[in-house]
Enzyme design. Structure first.
Site, mmCIF file in Angstrom:
data_model
loop_
_atom_site.group_PDB
_atom_site.id
_atom_site.type_symbol
_atom_site.label_atom_id
_atom_site.label_comp_id
_atom_site.label_asym_id
_atom_site.label_seq_id
_atom_site.Cartn_x
_atom_site.Cartn_y
_atom_site.Cartn_z
ATOM 1 C CD GLU A 76 -115.389 4.454 50.380
ATOM 2 O OE1 GLU A 76 -114.662 3.485 50.163
ATOM 3 O OE2 GLU A 76 -116.386 4.408 51.101
ATOM 4 C CD GLU A 122 -120.396 3.777 49.478
ATOM 5 O OE1 GLU A 122 -119.896 2.942 50.261
ATOM 6 O OE2 GLU A 122 -119.918 4.038 48.358
HETATM 7 C C1 PNW Z 1 -116.996 1.229 50.336
HETATM 8 N N1 PNW Z 1 -112.429 -0.729 54.499
HETATM 9 O O1 PNW Z 1 -115.822 0.513 50.367
HETATM 10 C C2 PNW Z 1 -117.225 1.423 48.844
HETATM 11 O O2 PNW Z 1 -117.490 2.736 48.444
HETATM 12 C C3 PNW Z 1 -118.215 0.467 48.265
HETATM 13 O O3 PNW Z 1 -117.925 0.296 46.916
HETATM 14 C C4 PNW Z 1 -118.199 -0.831 49.054
HETATM 15 O O4 PNW Z 1 -118.932 -1.849 48.470
HETATM 16 C C5 PNW Z 1 -118.720 -0.508 50.433
HETATM 17 O O5 PNW Z 1 -117.970 0.550 51.038
HETATM 18 C C6 PNW Z 1 -118.722 -1.695 51.383
HETATM 19 O O6 PNW Z 1 -117.433 -2.180 51.551
HETATM 20 C C7 PNW Z 1 -115.051 0.242 51.455
HETATM 21 O O7 PNW Z 1 -111.704 -1.763 54.372
HETATM 22 C C8 PNW Z 1 -114.246 -0.874 51.355
HETATM 23 O O8 PNW Z 1 -112.353 0.004 55.525
HETATM 24 C C9 PNW Z 1 -113.367 -1.194 52.356
HETATM 25 C C10 PNW Z 1 -113.304 -0.392 53.466
HETATM 26 C C11 PNW Z 1 -114.124 0.744 53.574
HETATM 27 C C12 PNW Z 1 -115.000 1.052 52.567
#
Ligand code: PNW
Length: 480
Positions: free
Chosen positions: A198, A386
């Protein structure tokens, strides 16, 4: 248009050649009693995903060096109630138990990440044998249970000792060296790698918004440079793995591309979604899969555009074996008579979301993620690296955690993923986020994404209803 009667509806289904051809053959006796199952292709790889800092704990053990997330989470006011990943799920000690959870689901694959500073405490230079041994133990435990490890090299926990973090081009080089080291050490037992996880989270959210480590708010030119170093690191990582791993090792990345779904499934809006996908991901996935920055991105950024050295774009565009997509939430677009050709629709305040305020529920997102990326860039293989959601899980008096909302979220996403697979898009596997509740970054332990409940006081793991459902789905190779 005439309303479809039962007869004409049947005809229009038969006229959809790919979907109809993929339906399992059922006898007429069965047909009256058994609903058609939403089956996945044979050999579809079902699994779960986690990340090192979110589950391992043991932050100070066996020679691990500090990462920027250690520093950030220990800084007052940066995370929910000051929560840190010091202990997390203690998977550093309980990994065998976690492999058992996977085995009990009959998962075929597991996506895990390596803590860079556990194996190279200073980010470069002298390796830490004990750290490396830990990952060998985990991988061997997985393999002994017939679970194939898919390893992410960088899931945000950058070694704190790398000067200026992702602001420095040297960090991208250091990542390449780290990738080469891991490829040499682990490719005898790990055959699939993801470079980075990401881009937007470890660049924009970390260096522009300040919500994630190191919590900076830089100007546009600096942020574009950070982004460039991120995609450059990915490319250097790909090359390092190709040069140092055993033959047959495969490499890709895990990317939460912004997914644009056509608001109405009609030609002009479907095309608008493709345009939006290319433009909306210009600094990241588009650059990686096209080996160039779009002119429109460079023009828009003007003097703030990233400084690119000769050869960078070729490295960034290094060919991949697969593309991993982390899919959570959609944007909706429609065709528009404007230079861009599309507009992104604002969300009404009533648009449903899960406890994480950013996690809007639109299950068709997963179909369009696969379809848009396939149509634009034709990757050989796609994995959903994911997909999952937070939920307000409660352990009832009888010990059950009935996470029917998460189950609804997952089931609906899988129905749309099944559509993508049945239409022939090359989606090969699905990693549910997450195997177990864990450290949810700046949200600390306040948001639970697991299909296993973790009591963070006792480290007891308890399957939620969704674990039972996922096991049934894996067993049937179809949405249960
Ligand atoms: C992903 N947003 O994170 C990550 O790859 C994981 O480590 C995380 O635990 C999971 O999704 C759930 O959050 C994100 O704010 C964190 O849009 C924040 C965002 C998107 C993905």
């Amino acid at each position: 248009m005439r309303k479809p009667t039962r007869r004409t509806f049947g005809k229009s289904v038969a006229a959809a050649p790919v979907a109809a051809a993929m339906l399992p053959a059922i006898s007429s006796a069965q047909a009256s009693t058994t609903p058609a199952r939403l089956s996945f292709p044979q050999g579809f790889k079902w699994g779960c995903a986690t990340a090192a800092y979110q589950i391992e704990g043991a932050a100070d053990e066996d020679g691990r060096g500090p990462s920027i997330w250690d520093n950030f989470s220990h800084t007052l006011g940066k995370t929910f109630q000051g929560d840190t990943g010091d202990v997390a799920d203690d998977s550093y000690h309980l990994y065998k138990e976690d492999v058992r959870l996977l085995k009990n689901l009959d998962a075929k694959v597991y996506r895990m990440s390596i803590s860079w500073s556990r194996v190279l405490p200073d980010g470069t230079g002298k390796p830490n044998g004990k750290g490396l041994d830990y990952y060998k133990r985990v991988v061997d435990e997985l393999r002994n249970n017939d679970i194939e490890p898919y390893v992410t090299l960088f899931h945000w926990d950058l070694p704190a000792s790398l000067p200026h973090g992702w602001q420095s081009r040297t960090t991208a080089k250091a990542f390449g060296d780290y990738a080469a080291f891991i490829a040499r050490e682990l490719s005898d037992r790990v055959h699939n790698f993801f470079t980075t996880n990401e881009f937007v989270c470890f660049t924009d959210l970390s260096y522009k918004v300040g919500q994630f480590a190191p919590g900076l708010r830089l100007d546009a030119a600096q942020v574009n440079q950070v982004r460039h170093h991120g995609v450059l690191a990915h490319g250097l990582g790909v090359q390092a793995i190709r040069a140092n791993a055993k033959p047959g090792t495969r490499v890709g990345l895990a990317e939460n591309a912004t997914v644009f779904a056509p608001v109405i499934e009609e030609k002009q809006h479907v095309e608008a979604a493709l345009k939006a996908t290319r433009q909306g991901n210009a600094p990241f996935l588009t650059a990686v899969l096209e080996g160039k920055y779009l002119e429109s991105y460079l023009e828009r950024e003007g003097a703030n555009a990233p400084k690119v050295e000769a050869g960078d774009m070729k490295i960034i565009g290094s060919p991949l074996d697969f593309v991993g997509l982390n899919v959570y939430t959609p944007e909706y677009v429609r065709a528009e008579d404007s230079p861009a050709g599309y507009s992104v629709l604002p969300r009404q305040s009533s648009f449903p979301h899960m406890p994480s305020p950013w996690l809007f529920v639109g299950p068709e997102v997963i179909y369009w993620a696969v379809r848009n990326v396939s149509t634009l860039w034709k990757p050989q293989e796609i994995y959903i690296t994911e997909n999952g959601c937070s939920a307000d899980d409660v352990v009832r008096a009888d010990g059950c955690i009935n996470d029917t909302d998460r189950l609804m979220y997952l089931r609906n996403h899988l129905m749309h993923l099944q559509r993508a697979a049945s239409e022939g898009y090359p989606v090969k596997g699905y990693f549910l986020w997450s195997l177990l509740d864990n450290y949810e970054w700046a949200d600390g332990y306040s948001k639970r994404f697991g299909i296993h409940y973790v009591d963070f006081k006792t480290q007891k793991r308890t399957p939620k209803l969704t674990a039972e459902w996922y096991k049934a789905t894996i067993a049937a190779n179809s949405v249960a």
